[in-house]
Design a protein around this motif. Structure first.
Motif, mmCIF file in Angstrom:
data_model
loop_
_atom_site.group_PDB
_atom_site.id
_atom_site.type_symbol
_atom_site.label_atom_id
_atom_site.label_comp_id
_atom_site.label_asym_id
_atom_site.label_seq_id
_atom_site.Cartn_x
_atom_site.Cartn_y
_atom_site.Cartn_z
ATOM 1 N N ALA A 91 0.829 -1.211 0.000
ATOM 2 C CA ALA A 91 0.000 0.000 0.000
ATOM 3 C C ALA A 91 0.859 1.254 0.000
ATOM 4 C CB ALA A 91 -0.927 -0.014 1.215
ATOM 5 N N ALA A 92 1.943 1.247 0.778
ATOM 6 C CA ALA A 92 2.823 2.418 0.832
ATOM 7 C C ALA A 92 3.507 2.649 -0.506
ATOM 8 C CB ALA A 92 3.864 2.239 1.938
ATOM 9 N N VAL A 93 3.909 1.582 -1.165
ATOM 10 C CA VAL A 93 4.561 1.715 -2.471
ATOM 11 C C VAL A 93 3.576 2.235 -3.502
ATOM 12 C CG1 VAL A 93 5.583 0.397 -4.364
ATOM 13 C CG2 VAL A 93 6.357 0.018 -2.024
ATOM 14 N N ILE A 94 2.342 1.743 -3.469
ATOM 15 C CA ILE A 94 1.320 2.246 -4.391
ATOM 16 C C ILE A 94 1.106 3.734 -4.184
ATOM 17 C CG2 ILE A 94 -1.136 2.098 -4.975
ATOM 18 C CD1 ILE A 94 -0.966 -0.905 -4.349
ATOM 19 N N ALA A 95 1.230 4.178 -2.936
ATOM 20 C CA ALA A 95 1.089 5.608 -2.622
ATOM 21 C C ALA A 95 2.371 6.391 -2.892
ATOM 22 C CB ALA A 95 0.677 5.780 -1.162
ATOM 23 N N ARG A 96 3.336 5.774 -3.572
ATOM 24 C CA ARG A 96 4.599 6.406 -3.957
ATOM 25 C C ARG A 96 5.454 6.797 -2.762
ATOM 26 N NH1 ARG A 96 2.910 10.434 -9.003
ATOM 27 N NH2 ARG A 96 1.773 8.863 -10.200
ATOM 28 N N MET A 97 5.185 6.197 -1.615
ATOM 29 C CA MET A 97 5.929 6.480 -0.386
ATOM 30 C C MET A 97 5.901 7.964 -0.040
ATOM 31 S SD MET A 97 6.848 3.459 0.499
ATOM 32 C CE MET A 97 7.894 3.809 1.897
ATOM 33 N N GLU A 98 4.947 8.702 -0.557
ATOM 34 C CA GLU A 98 4.886 10.148 -0.349
ATOM 35 C C GLU A 98 3.534 10.612 0.161
ATOM 36 O OE1 GLU A 98 7.148 12.389 -0.493
ATOM 37 O OE2 GLU A 98 8.810 11.251 -1.319
ATOM 38 N N LEU A 155 0.299 10.596 2.212
ATOM 39 C CA LEU A 155 -0.300 10.015 3.413
ATOM 40 C C LEU A 155 -1.747 9.582 3.178
ATOM 41 C CD1 LEU A 155 1.203 12.455 6.070
ATOM 42 C CD2 LEU A 155 1.963 10.147 5.521
ATOM 43 N N PRO A 156 -2.613 10.435 2.584
ATOM 44 C CA PRO A 156 -3.971 9.954 2.274
ATOM 45 C C PRO A 156 -3.946 8.795 1.287
ATOM 46 C CG PRO A 156 -3.851 12.355 2.137
ATOM 47 C CD PRO A 156 -2.461 11.866 2.239
ATOM 48 N N GLY A 157 -3.017 8.864 0.316
ATOM 49 C CA GLY A 157 -2.919 7.779 -0.656
ATOM 50 C C GLY A 157 -2.580 6.458 -0.001
ATOM 51 N N ALA A 158 -1.744 6.482 1.038
ATOM 52 C CA ALA A 158 -1.392 5.246 1.732
ATOM 53 C C ALA A 158 -2.611 4.633 2.412
ATOM 54 C CB ALA A 158 -0.295 5.527 2.761
ATOM 55 N N VAL A 159 -3.458 5.475 3.000
ATOM 56 C CA VAL A 159 -4.660 4.968 3.673
ATOM 57 C C VAL A 159 -5.615 4.350 2.657
ATOM 58 C CG1 VAL A 159 -6.651 5.595 5.068
ATOM 59 C CG2 VAL A 159 -4.424 6.632 5.540
ATOM 60 N N PHE A 160 -5.871 5.062 1.562
ATOM 61 C CA PHE A 160 -6.801 4.538 0.559
ATOM 62 C C PHE A 160 -6.226 3.299 -0.137
ATOM 63 C CE2 PHE A 160 -8.458 8.969 0.732
ATOM 64 C CZ PHE A 160 -9.758 8.655 1.066
ATOM 65 N N ALA A 161 -4.914 3.294 -0.361
ATOM 66 C CA ALA A 161 -4.300 2.106 -0.956
ATOM 67 C C ALA A 161 -4.413 0.921 -0.002
ATOM 68 C CB ALA A 161 -2.837 2.386 -1.294
ATOM 69 N N GLY A 162 -4.257 1.167 1.311
ATOM 70 C CA GLY A 162 -4.433 0.095 2.281
ATOM 71 C C GLY A 162 -5.844 -0.465 2.265
ATOM 72 N N ILE A 163 -6.833 0.425 2.137
ATOM 73 C CA ILE A 163 -8.222 -0.044 2.040
ATOM 74 C C ILE A 163 -8.410 -0.870 0.769
ATOM 75 C CG2 ILE A 163 -10.608 0.716 1.741
ATOM 76 C CD1 ILE A 163 -9.935 3.101 3.539
ATOM 77 N N GLY A 164 -7.823 -0.410 -0.336
ATOM 78 C CA GLY A 164 -7.909 -1.169 -1.582
ATOM 79 C C GLY A 164 -7.270 -2.542 -1.447
ATOM 80 N N VAL A 165 -6.117 -2.612 -0.789
ATOM 81 C CA VAL A 165 -5.464 -3.903 -0.571
ATOM 82 C C VAL A 165 -6.346 -4.803 0.288
ATOM 83 C CG1 VAL A 165 -3.518 -5.018 0.588
ATOM 84 C CG2 VAL A 165 -3.112 -3.047 -0.890
ATOM 85 N N GLY A 166 -6.994 -4.223 1.315
ATOM 86 C CA GLY A 166 -7.878 -5.017 2.164
ATOM 87 C C GLY A 166 -9.063 -5.590 1.401
ATOM 88 N N VAL A 167 -9.686 -4.773 0.565
ATOM 89 C CA VAL A 167 -10.801 -5.261 -0.256
ATOM 90 C C VAL A 167 -10.319 -6.356 -1.201
ATOM 91 C CG1 VAL A 167 -12.482 -4.613 -2.028
ATOM 92 C CG2 VAL A 167 -12.058 -3.087 -0.087
ATOM 93 N N PHE A 168 -9.144 -6.143 -1.781
ATOM 94 C CA PHE A 168 -8.587 -7.140 -2.688
ATOM 95 C C PHE A 168 -8.326 -8.458 -1.956
ATOM 96 C CE2 PHE A 168 -4.685 -9.111 -4.308
ATOM 97 C CZ PHE A 168 -5.107 -9.461 -5.578
ATOM 98 N N GLN A 169 -7.767 -8.399 -0.749
ATOM 99 C CA GLN A 169 -7.508 -9.615 0.021
ATOM 100 C C GLN A 169 -8.793 -10.390 0.284
ATOM 101 O OE1 GLN A 169 -5.343 -7.550 3.244
ATOM 102 N NE2 GLN A 169 -3.678 -8.984 2.913
ATOM 103 N N GLN A 170 -9.839 -9.684 0.704
ATOM 104 C CA GLN A 170 -11.095 -10.363 1.008
ATOM 105 C C GLN A 170 -11.761 -10.916 -0.246
ATOM 106 O OE1 GLN A 170 -12.076 -11.026 4.174
ATOM 107 N NE2 GLN A 170 -10.071 -10.112 4.633
ATOM 108 N N ALA A 171 -11.618 -10.197 -1.367
ATOM 109 C CA ALA A 171 -12.199 -10.683 -2.618
ATOM 110 C C ALA A 171 -11.520 -11.974 -3.061
ATOM 111 C CB ALA A 171 -12.071 -9.612 -3.702
ATOM 112 N N VAL A 172 -10.191 -12.019 -2.950
ATOM 113 C CA VAL A 172 -9.460 -13.230 -3.332
ATOM 114 C C VAL A 172 -9.837 -14.390 -2.418
ATOM 115 C CG1 VAL A 172 -7.166 -14.264 -3.488
ATOM 116 C CG2 VAL A 172 -7.550 -11.969 -4.378
ATOM 117 N N PHE A 173 -9.885 -14.136 -1.120
ATOM 118 C CA PHE A 173 -10.213 -15.207 -0.183
ATOM 119 C C PHE A 173 -11.654 -15.689 -0.380
ATOM 120 C CE2 PHE A 173 -11.456 -16.881 4.008
ATOM 121 C CZ PHE A 173 -10.453 -17.827 4.180
ATOM 122 N N TRP A 174 -12.572 -14.778 -0.690
ATOM 123 C CA TRP A 174 -13.965 -15.152 -0.906
ATOM 124 C C TRP A 174 -14.117 -16.065 -2.118
ATOM 125 C CZ3 TRP A 174 -18.510 -14.893 1.565
ATOM 126 C CH2 TRP A 174 -19.683 -15.021 0.817
#
Length: 727
Positions: free
Chosen positions: A276-283, A285-304
Motif C-alpha cells: 500500500a505504501a509503495v502504491i502511494a509512492r511512499m509520499e 499520506l492519504p494515498g497510503a490509507v486509501f491504498a491500504g483499504i484497496g489492498v484489504g478489499v482485494f484480500q477479502q475478494a481473493v479469499f472469498w
C-alpha cells in the motif's frame, strides 16, 4: 498579493482529479469484479475488506511517515507496535484491566518504543547512507519481535505469547449480518476509531506547529535545519507516531484475526502495508490509507473466491513491481543519493610489499589455511550425529548463502531480502530430479544451480530500473509468495518434493551417514569459495566493485552496469541454488514454511554481522547465526541476532571480518618490527586497518552531548552521507 505559482493550481487540479476518479471508479470497478469473479463480490465482502484494509492503511501511513522523515524503508514498522499490542491483550485478559485502559497503555508503550528506536539507533546513524539505516530497521524488527516473548512473563501469565488474542473483546456488544457476512463490535470499533484517528492526525499535521515542522522536514531536511526547525526532535516524534499507529492497527485487529501463525511484525504481515505504501509512492499520506483499504478489499475478494489467502501474496508482488516500475523515474533521484552502499565495510588490504616475500608471511598464511581446513575436516569427530547436522551441515549451507550475498550485496551493491527463497527454488528442482527421476545427485545439483541462477537474473531485471532501498522491497515481495504459495505442498502437492531419500554419491559415498554428508557439503563449499575468490580477483570482480562505488564513473570508463549487475545476480543465484540443493538433501525434503521470508531476513543478518564485503566475515556470521539458533530459542535468538546487527552498524562497521583484518594487520606489524622494517601505508607503520578502541568509544557516543541539537553551519568539512529526509 503575488499570484500563486502555476504549479500550485495544477497540483490542486491533479489531486482533485484523482479524488474524483477514485469516487467514480470505485463503483464501476465493483460492478465489473462482481460480474466476472466466480463467486462474485458481495457488498458484505467489500465492507469486510474496508474494515481490515483500514488497519493496513494505518500501518502504511506509518511507513510513509517514516520514509518522508528519514528516507528509509522501515522494515520494523509492523513490529513497532507488536509487543505493545501483546501487552495490552495480556493486561486485559490476565490482569482484568478495562479494555480502553489497556488500549491506551498499549498506545503509550508503542509510542515510547518508537521514540527509543529513534533516539538509540536512528539518531546515531543520522548521517549514514540510507541503506545502512534501512538495514538497522531489520535488526530493530528482530529485537522488537523478541520482546513479544517476554510480555507473558512480564505480566505473570506464563503462557504463550499470542494465543489468546482472539479473546481481546471490545466492550461494544453489537452483532449484525450484512450481505451474508456477520459483523461484530470489533468491526464497529474499527469503523469508529480509524476515521477519528485519521481526522485527528490530519488536523495535527495541517494546523499545529509541530505538524507543519514535520511536513517541512519531510520536504527538505537540510533547508528545515537552516530555518531553525529541530529536525532530530521531530524525527523522534515521527517514530513515536509510527509506533502508535502500528500498535493501534494490531490491537484493533486482534479480536478478528487472533494470533496467526507467524510472529507479529514478520515479513509476511508487513507485505500488505508495504504494498500500500509503495502504491502511494511512499509520499502521499492519504494515498497510503486509501491504498491500504484497496489492498484489504482485494484480500477479502481473493479469499472469498478461492478460500486461499496465499494467492493474495502473488498479486501483491505484482502490485509492488508495477507500482515501482511506473514510479522509477521519481524514485531514482533519491536512490542515487541515499544508497551509498556499504561504505563502512572494509575491503581486505593487500600484504605490504615490504614483507610480502618473508617466510613468516608466506608460511603463516599457509599454516592458518591448513589449520582451518584441518579443523573443519576433523570437526565431526568432536560432535554427535545431531550436532553434526545442526552445527556442521546447516552452518555450511548458511555459509554458502552468506557468500552468495557477499557477491550480490557486498561487491555489487544490490540488496536482497529473498536469498533463501532462491535457495528454495534450487532445492525443489534438485529434490524433484533425485526423488522422481532418480537422477544423479551431482547432475541434479547442477540443475538446481542453473535454476537458482535463472531465478536470480529474473529478479535482477527489475533491479536495472528499481534501485537501492526499493530493490529490498521487491526481493521481500518475491520471498513471501514463494514461501506461502509456490513452495507450499498444499498448493502444488505433485511438484514439491516432501520426501527425498539421500542417494549414493559416485555410487560409493552414503549420505545417510551424517559425517559423509558433512564432508560432501564441505567439499562443495570449498569449491565454491575457490571460484568466488577467482571471480573477486578477475576483471568481473573488479568491475562489480567499480559499479558499486560509482556507477556513473564506471559507465564512463566503458563498463556496462547492466551486464555487471546481471552477472552478480547470476553468480549469487547459482550459489544460492547450490545451497538449496544441499539443504533439501540434508532435510530429506521440502516442508511448508521451510523457506519462510524470516529465514531470508536471517541470511541478510548474518552477512551484516560478518561484514558485507568479506567472504571470511560472511562465514563467521553464518557460524554465529547457526550457533545462536542451536543454543538459543525463541525470543533470545531473535534478540541476539538483532542486537548483533545493531552493534555492527553502530560500533564495528565491517563486522566480524574487520576483527580478522585487525588481527592480520597486527601480525604484519609484529613481523615488521622483528625484522626491523618500517611499513609505509595509510596508517604509518600499520599498513592495514585495525580496531581502534578509541574509535569504538567515539561511535558509542556518536550522537554527541546533545543528539537533538541542530548542527551549526560554519567552516570545516560537512558530515558524509545525507541527512534523514534528504532526497
Amino acid at each position: 498579493m503575488s499570484p500563486l505559482p502555476a504549479a500550485v493550481p495544477a497540483a490542486l487540479n491533479d489531486k482533485r482529479s484523482r479524488v474524483l476518479a477514485a469516487i467514480v471508479g470505485a463503483p464501476i470497478a465493483w460492478a465489473i469484479l462482481n460480474a466476472i469473479l466466480p463467486s462474485g463480490l458481495p457488498l458484505g465482502v467489500v465492507l469486510q475488506g474496508v474494515v481490515l484494509g483500514s488497519l493496513t492503511g494505518l500501518s502504511a501511513l506509518g511507513l510513509v511517515l517514516v520514509y518522508r522523515s528519514s528516507r528509509i524503508i522501515n522494515f520494523a514498522q509492523a513490529a513497532l507496535g507488536s509487543a505493545a499490542s501483546f501487552l495490552a491483550v495480556q493486561l486485559f485478559l490476565v490482569k482484568g484491566w478495562n479494555y480502553y485502559v489497556a488500549l491506551g497503555v498499549g498506545l503509550v508503550v508503542a509510542a515510547v518504543i518508537g521514540a527509543l528506536c529513534d533516539r538509540l539507533v536512528v539518531q546515531r546513524l543520522f548521517w549514514a547512507p540510507r541503506l545502512i539505516l534501512t538495514v538497522a530497521t531489520i535488526g530493530l524488527a528482530q529485537i522488537l519481535a523478541a520482546m513479544q516473548f517476554a510480555v507473558p512473563k512480564l505480566v505473570g501469565s506464563g503462557g504463550g505469547f499470542g494465543g489468546l488474542q482472539g479473546s481481546f473483546r471490545t466492550p461494544l456488544d453489537i452483532k449484525f449480518t450484512f450481505e451474508g457476512l456477520v459483523f461484530t463490535g470489533a468491526h464497529v470499533m474499527i469503523l469508529i476509531a480509524v476515521p477519528i484517528v485519521l481526522l485527528v492526525f490530519a488536523l495535527f499535521l495541517r494546523s499545529s506547529a509541530v505538524g507543519v515542522g514535520i511536513r517541512a522536514t519531510s520536504s527538505n531536511a537540510e533547508r528545515a535545519m537552516l530555518l531553525g526547525i529541530p529536525v532530530r526532535r521531530l524525527s523522534t516524534l515521527v517514530w513515536a507516531l509510527a509506533g502508535a499507529l502500528s500498535a493501534l492497527a494490531a490491537m484493533l485487529s486482534a479480536p478478528l484475526v487472533g494470533a496467526g501463525g507467524e510472529i507479529a511484525g514478520g515479513p509476511s504481515l508487513l507485505l500488505p502495508a508495504l504494498a500500500a505504501a509503495v502504491i502511494a509512492r511512499m509520499e502521499s499520506l492519504p494515498g497510503a490509507v486509501f491504498a491500504g483499504i484497496g489492498v484489504g478489499v482485494f484480500q477479502q475478494a481473493v479469499f472469498w473466491n478461492t478460500s486461499r489467502s496465499s494467492y493474495v501474496d502473488v498479486f501483491l508482488l505484482a502490485a509492488v513491481l508495477v507500482a515501482l516500475l511506473l514510479q522509477r523515474h521519481k524514485l531514482t533521484r533519491a536512490a542515487d543519493a541515499n544508497t551509498a552502499g556499504w561504505a563502512t565495510a572494509d575491503e581486505v588490504p593487500p600484504v605490504p610489499a615490504e614483507i610480502r616475500h618473508l617466510p613468516e608471511i608466506i608460511w603463516g598464511r599457509r599454516l592458518v589455511l591448513a589449520a582451518v581446513i584441518t579443523g573443519a575436516i576433523l570437526l565431526p569427530y568432536a560432535l554427535s550425529p545431531s550436532q553434526i547436522s545442526l552445527l556442521g551441515t546447516v552452518t555450511i549451507i548458511y555459509g554458502l548463502v552468506a557468500v552468495s550475498l557477499v557477491v550480490l550485496t557486498g561487491w555489487a551493491g544490490q540488496i536482497s531480502l529473498g536469498q533463501f527463497a532462491i535457495a528454495g527454488v534450487g532445492a525443489v528442482v534438485t529434490g524433484d530430479l533425485v526423488a522422481k527421476t532418480g537422477a544423479d545427485l551431482l547432475i541434479a545439483m547442477l540443475a538446481g544451480m542453473v535454476t537458482g541462477m535463472v531465478t536470480a537474473v529474473a529478479i535482477g531485471i527489475p533491479a536495472l530500473r528499481i534501485r537501492g532501498l526499493f530493490l529490498g522491497v521487491t526481493t521481500l515481495a518475491f520471498a513471501v509468495p514463494l514461501s506461502t504459495f509456490f513452495l507450499n505442498p498444499a498448493n502444488f502437492p505433485s511438484a514439491i518434493p516432501t520426501q527425498v531419500d539421500r542417494p549414493l554419491v559416485l555410487e560409493r559415498f552414503d549420505l545417510y551417514d551424517e559425517k559423509t554428508l558433512y564432508w560432501f557439503c564441505l567439499t562443495m563449499l570449498g569449491i565454491a569459495l575457490v571460484l568466488v575468490q577467482g571471480i573477486r580477483h578477475s576483471r568481473t570482480g573488479r568491475a562489480m566493485i567499480a559499479v558499486r562505488d560509482n556507477e556513473r564513473a564506471a559507465a564512463a570508463r566503458g563498463l556496462s552496469p547492466t551486464k555487471i549487475k546481471l552477472a552478480a545476480f547470476a553468480v549469487s543465484g547459482a550459489l544460492a541454488g547450490l545451497a538449496g540443493s544441499m539443504h533439501v538433501i540434508a532435510l530429506d525434503g521440502v516442508r511448508a514454511g521451510t523457506y519462510s521470508p524470516s529465514i531470508s531476513f536471517e541470511a541478510f543478518t548474518m552477512v551484516v554481522l560478518g561484514g558485507a564485503t568479506s567472504v571470511t566475515g560472511a562465514l563467521l556470521g553464518a557460524i554465529f547465526l547457526s550457533y545462536a539458533k542451536y543454543k538459543l530459542s525463541g525470543g533470545m535468538q531473535l534478540f541476539v541476532t538483532g542486537a548483533g546487527v545493531l552493534f555492527v552498524l553502530l560500533v564495528l562497521p565491517g563486522g566480524l571480518g574487520r576483527v580478522v583484518i585487525s588481527g592480520r594487520g597486527y601480525y604484519f606489524r609484529l613481523v615488521a618490527r622483528m625484522r626491523g622494517i618500517t611499513l609505509a601505508g595509510p596508517g604509518g607503520e600499520t599498513g592495514a586497518t585495525e580496531v581502534d578502541l578509541a574509535s569504538i568509544s567515539g561511535r558509542l557516543s556518536a550522537a554527541g552531548p546533545d543528539p537533538l541539537a541542530v548542527p551549526e553551519e560554519g567552516p570545516g568539512p560537512r558530515p558524509t552521507g545525507r541527512p534523514a529526509g534528504a532526497g
